[in-house]
Enzyme design. Sequence first.
Site, PDB file in Angstrom:
ATOM      1  N   LYS A  32      19.570  69.982  39.613  1.00 22.51           N
ATOM      2  CA  LYS A  32      19.951  68.572  39.626  1.00 22.51           C
ATOM      3  C   LYS A  32      20.549  68.185  38.282  1.00 22.51           C
ATOM      4  O   LYS A  32      19.943  68.407  37.238  1.00 22.51           O
ATOM      5  CB  LYS A  32      18.742  67.685  39.927  1.00 22.51           C
ATOM      6  CG  LYS A  32      19.070  66.190  39.984  1.00 22.51           C
ATOM      7  CD  LYS A  32      17.879  65.362  40.415  1.00 22.51           C
ATOM      8  CE  LYS A  32      16.901  65.104  39.291  1.00 22.51           C
ATOM      9  NZ  LYS A  32      17.457  64.156  38.268  1.00 22.51           N
ATOM     10  N   LYS A  61      23.336  58.304  41.377  1.00 18.40           N
ATOM     11  CA  LYS A  61      22.846  57.050  41.982  1.00 18.40           C
ATOM     12  C   LYS A  61      23.922  55.967  41.985  1.00 18.40           C
ATOM     13  O   LYS A  61      23.738  54.868  41.444  1.00 18.40           O
ATOM     14  CB  LYS A  61      21.591  56.562  41.255  1.00 18.40           C
ATOM     15  CG  LYS A  61      20.426  57.541  41.287  1.00 18.40           C
ATOM     16  CD  LYS A  61      19.201  56.961  40.584  1.00 18.40           C
ATOM     17  CE  LYS A  61      18.034  57.920  40.585  1.00 18.40           C
ATOM     18  NZ  LYS A  61      18.242  59.113  39.733  1.00 18.40           N
ATOM     19  N   ASN A  67      34.452  50.435  48.020  1.00 16.38           N
ATOM     20  CA  ASN A  67      35.565  51.351  47.774  1.00 16.38           C
ATOM     21  C   ASN A  67      35.341  52.208  46.536  1.00 16.38           C
ATOM     22  O   ASN A  67      35.691  53.396  46.515  1.00 16.38           O
ATOM     23  CB  ASN A  67      36.880  50.569  47.630  1.00 16.38           C
ATOM     24  CG  ASN A  67      37.419  50.096  48.963  1.00 16.38           C
ATOM     25  OD1 ASN A  67      37.013  50.596  50.012  1.00 16.38           O
ATOM     26  ND2 ASN A  67      38.324  49.131  48.938  1.00 16.38           N
TER      27      ASN A  67
END
Length: 230
Positions: A32, A61, A67
Amino acid sequence: MDNKIIVALDYETEAEALNFVDQVDPSLCRLKVGKEMFTTLGTHFVKQLQDRKFDVFLDLKYHDIPNTVARAVRSAADLGVWMVDLHACGGLRMMETAKQILEPYGKDAPLLIGVTVLTSMEDLDLLQIGINASPMEQVIRLAHLCQRAGLDGVVCSPQEVEVLRTHCGKDFKLVTPGIRPEGSDFGDQRRVMTPKQAIEIGSDYLVIGRPITQAADPLAVLKSINQSIA
């Protein structure tokens, strides 16, 4: 084999991170990359991990207008990451737009995961930002929203896993931080569980950082954790 262990790389330099990475095996874990490392090292670092055959969870996150988030998710897909996440509190339209932009990638699309309630947050923390609900109640609410948007799963603490299995079904991926092998320091996370306990109640992927990355022999610790959940 579907590796269940995701090692959180929280290093200050590329050299430190790669020193750790070169001690472990991509058959035993995924990696990660979070905000700090990605901001410092960028896509080049992610590609170095991929060159070493590791699947990468890009943990940024995303939370912005629909958009903007969708384009960021598309960039992550173009980078070839295995998983990417966004904040569920960004709303249904934001999540739906992000999911739709991945359609052309087919089976090569990264898993799109919603972030529900951060594992450092307790009832008072939620109340202070205007949410008059327990972490459990808020996680359930946001998980339903993620599922409605077509996301692949959510990040949730181990204590919410069983409830989310009931609410969201067996195919909804549950990514679980707050994992500490027995005897480990809880650090800054409050809702925690051991790897074995988390897998037994239905977690799909376990996010573990310092107990592995700060170990004297990280490969041995990784093997031990994998053995405990086999």
